[in-house]
Enzyme design. Structure first.
Site, short mmCIF file in Angstrom:
data_model
loop_
_atom_site.label_atom_id
_atom_site.label_comp_id
_atom_site.label_asym_id
_atom_site.label_seq_id
_atom_site.Cartn_x
_atom_site.Cartn_y
_atom_site.Cartn_z
N SER A 1 -7.81 -3.54 -4.36
CA SER A 1 -7.73 -3.24 -5.80
C SER A 1 -6.29 -3.31 -6.25
CB SER A 1 -8.26 -1.83 -6.07
OG SER A 1 -7.36 -0.85 -5.55
N ASP A 2 -6.07 -3.66 -7.52
CA ASP A 2 -4.76 -3.36 -8.09
C ASP A 2 -4.63 -1.85 -8.08
OD1 ASP A 2 -2.31 -3.51 -9.34
OD2 ASP A 2 -2.98 -4.88 -10.91
N TRP A 3 -3.42 -1.35 -8.13
CA TRP A 3 -3.18 0.07 -7.92
C TRP A 3 -3.82 0.91 -9.02
CZ3 TRP A 3 -2.00 -2.65 -4.18
CH2 TRP A 3 -1.34 -2.19 -3.06
#
Length: 764
Positions: free
Chosen positions: A231-233
């Protein structure tokens, strides 16, 4: 590690441990399991440099990271159009990762530049998916050649910063495939990144991180991706559904609540444990790819890599204007360097890619070591903390310009104009900088502008200055690279990987970009960047692919090795390019394809190949390209596949997207069938263009022709001398006439006859 050994490790894990492997240990580390010999490894931000944080971890570059080399950003490196150069940068980054024990670098960033206003355009490559995916593939190959992973991001359609956490990028299937997915597709297939980062946004209402279609069906099953999806953060919407969709690793882990939700879902039968096992296997495979190939002898050679950063940037800069050959500068000229960025350059963007640079080299500093720039004076001219004129600085700059033979103005966008997290409000440089240009032009006609910016800007003084050099955000050694180009020690060879429009209002998505509360409507469809400007024959400030050199090149002898092909074949294209100037240089040979006129709306031309070529003065080389079905295709939404329609295609060599210099033709025959459903509303024109339909219609048409009333009508029309209805008009009317209208206009035609014909057509 072999697959069987990884699966054996997983079989020894508790459910809690397996769920735990699906999220990080902290902001930058993946979990390890000491009892099973599974190490914890580190990942870091930075498509163009390492942002390794030791303490005070964050995602937006607020806290300091360890010293590293800041290489040119994506906006600059894409302009090199040089795969080998970008691969070299990747190798250096990979070596640095090994030296600093970083397993994966989070990049490249490869979203499309849909609008110049996107705050993150500085780290994206291009408005063109072919350029984007080729540049990204080269960087991935370079980094991973050092046994360090990459994370291609942000998959997919993350084209604005406004509400990027929840915004939905709404577009049709064809646009998604031809532009936004295509920006990733080639790199995934060709370079096989170890990981892919899922974006924050939704696409057509669904979070990408929750989408089995994007993360599994397209990315894995169709494209063959075999790493893990991270995931993106902070981008996880629903952890259980995202895991089932194919999002293997959540970063950062937060309070590990989602690990517990995974365990709960498995125990309640809502999630198959095999899904968790599969995610663990993917994550462990990448961990061991790095740890089993750890180079403990790797050294971070800061000085060497800094010099390499300067060499790379020199290949990326784009010479946009060189009137009266004002460049290169010479030692007998009195030269004024004016502008803050001559002394303290803006060389990188803000946010998660912000590098704590080892050192920063300015053009003013570098000029001291270059004899051609021996007579340089400096005036600051402006400050960039606020957009306001400081009279004292401006007056000092005007005086310096008046005393010089040539003035070089260093301009650009301040840090607060473009960054991750927000979009630009306009395309303008600060007003104080534009005013400074006008004041200088009042006392000095020999003016060169050097630009430090991450995306296209408006240049109201474009026609008044003699030289413009686009340096982009060129990394920590940008000053040395700029000085060497200004002095002629390096010959500029960059080409624009994005269009510079004359004004914001001209951009394809001007009416919709940044509008909408939580939905971005991609109303312009496939007409992004030059596809729009060229199709509309619209004037731009500088077109896609544009760039000058200190020498001149000529193209000749375009050859295609066949005159026609099926969509299962390929064609070899060759062209000769010669340096007809007086010094060595490099050019970018650009190949465009134009589709035949058809019912499907397509751009007037599209880039399908490019090669960077180095030539000595007087030298000639032959450049070859191989074009397959994809070069001639659009995404057909009926068959959900690429389709090259029947017709004659133009294969062209261009100086840039606007200027074609050579052209050839090839006839392409499709082998794929487009399913057709016929009805009484099918038009005669469509039927008459279809050979198979004509064969079915022939006996019916013959029966109609024998109808006495129909014969009388045909004879009357043939004998009509008044010009009211002639054959040309009759053909035009029949083009759009549905079959059912024959019941109204041709006496004796029965509905049963037409229905029989339609049934026969649908049996084809």
């Amino acid at each position: 590690m072999e697959k069987e050994k990884i699966q054996n490790l997983i079989s020894q894990m508790t459910l809690e441990e397996k769920a735990g492997m699906c999220s990080g240990a902290d902001f930058w580390h993946l979990k390890g399991i000491e009892r099973l010999g599974i190490p914890s490894v580190m990942v870091t931000d930075g498509p163009h440099g390492l942002r390794k944080q030791a303490q005070g971890a964050d995602h937006l570059g607020i806290n300091e990271s360890e010293k590293a080399i800041c290489f040119p950003a994506g906006c600059a490196t894409a302009s090199s159009f040089d795969r080998d150069l970008i691969r070299r940068q990747g190798e250096l980054l990979g070596q640095e990762c090994q030296a600093m024990d970083v397993s994966t670098i989070l990049g490249p960033a490869m979203n499309i530049k849909r609008s110049p206003l996107c705050g993150r355009n500085f780290e994206y490559y291009s408005e063109d998916p072919f350029v984007s995916t080729e540049m990204a593939a080269a960087l991935i190959e370079g980094i991973q050649s050092k046994n360090v992973g990459t994370s291609a991001k942000h998959f997919v359609a993350n084209n604005q910063e406004k509400r990027r956490m929840t915004n939905s990028s709404d577009m049709d299937e064809r646009t998604l495939r031809e532009i936004y997915l295509a920006s990733f597709e080639g790199a995934v297939k060709k370079a096989k990144p170890w990981t892919v980062m899922s974006s924050y946004n939704r696409v057509n209402g669904e979070f990408v991180g929750d989408s089995k279609e994007y993360l599994t069906e397209i990315l894995r099953e169709e494209w063959g991706f075999d790493g893990y999806v991270v995931s993106d953060w902070g981008a996880v919407n629903d952890r259980v559904s995202s895991l089932a969709a194919g999002l293997d690793l959540e970063m950062p882990p937060g309070d590990f609540e989602n690990d517990r939700l995974i365990v709960k879902a498995v125990r309640e039968g809502k999630l198959d444990e095999s899904v968790v096992d599969q995610a663990c296997e993917r994550v462990l495979d990448v961990i061991f790819r790095y740890t089993e190939n750890r180079d403990t002898e790797a050294v971070f050679d800061y000085e060497k890599d800094h010099e390499a950063a300067a060499e790379i940037e020199a290949e990326c800069m784009v010479l946009l204007k060189n009137e009266n050959e004002i460049l290169p500068l010479t030692s007998d000229q009195k030269i004024a360097f004016i502008g803050k960025y001559a002394k303290t350059p803006r060389y990188q963007g803000g946010g998660s890619s912000h590098i704590n640079s080892w050192k920063v080299e300015s053009a003013l500093e570098a000029a001291k070591e270059i004899p051609e720039l021996a007579n340089v004076t400096f005036a600051e001219g402006y400050q960039d903390e606020k957009d306001e004129v400081i009279e004292e600085l401006q007056n000092e700059a005007v005086k310096a310009a008046a005393k010089a033979d040539v003035t070089v103005l260093f301009l650009g966008l301040p840090d607060n104009f473009e960054s991750e997290g927000y979009d630009r409000k306009h395309m303008n440089l600060p007003d104080c900088q534009n005013e400074l240009v006008q004041k200088v032009l009042e006392v000095q006609k020999h003016v060169v502008v050097v630009l430090h910016n991450g995306s296209a800007v408006v240049m109201p003084w474009k026609d008044q200055v003699e030289g413009i050099l686009e340096a982009y955000l060129g990394g920590e050694a940008v000053g040395k690279a700029v000085a060497e180009v200004l002095a002629g020690r390096k010959n500029p060879s960059g080409r624009l990987a994005e269009t510079f429009p004359l004004r914001l209002e001209d951009t394809p998505c001007y009416l919709t970009y940044g509008k909408g509360f939580d939905n971005a409507v991609y109303q312009e469809g496939v007409f992004v960047g030059y596809r729009y400007y060229t199709s509309r024959k619209m004037e731009t400030a500088f077109p896609f692919g544009y760039g000058l050199s200190y020498t001149t090149f000529a193209y000749s002898d375009l050859q295609l090795d066949k005159k026609e092909m099926s969509d299962k074949e390929h064609v070899e294209v060759s062209v000769k390019v010669k340096n007809i100037g007086k010094r060595a240089g490099k050019t970018v040979v650009q190949l465009y394809v134009a589709a035949p006129e058809a019912e499907v709306v397509r751009p007037v031309r599209e880039l399908r190949g490019f090669e960077k070529v180095s030539l000595e003065a007087g030298e000639e080389k032959t450049v070859t390209f191989t074009l397959d079905e994809r070069a001639f295709s659009y995404w057909n939404t009926q068959i959900h596949d690429w389709y090259a329609e029947e017709g004659s295609y133009q294969v062209m060599i261009g100086e840039n997207a606007d200027q074609m210099c050579l052209s050839g033709e090839i006839l392409v025959h499709p082998t794929k069938e487009i399913p057709k459903v016929y009805s009484l509303n099918t038009c005669l024109g469509e039927l008459m263009r279809d050979p198979k339909a004509q064969a079915v219609m022939a006996p019916f048409m013959q029966e109609m022709a024998q109808n006495d009333a129909a014969t009388d009508m045909a004879e009357a029309n043939a004998n009509d001398q008044s010009g009211v209805v002639n054959q040309e008009m009759m053909a035009a009317m029949m083009e759009g006439m549905p079959l059912r209208q024959l019941l109204s206009f041709v006496p004796g035609i029965k509905r049963e006859m037409l229905e029989q014909m339609v049934n026969a057509l649908n049996q084809l």
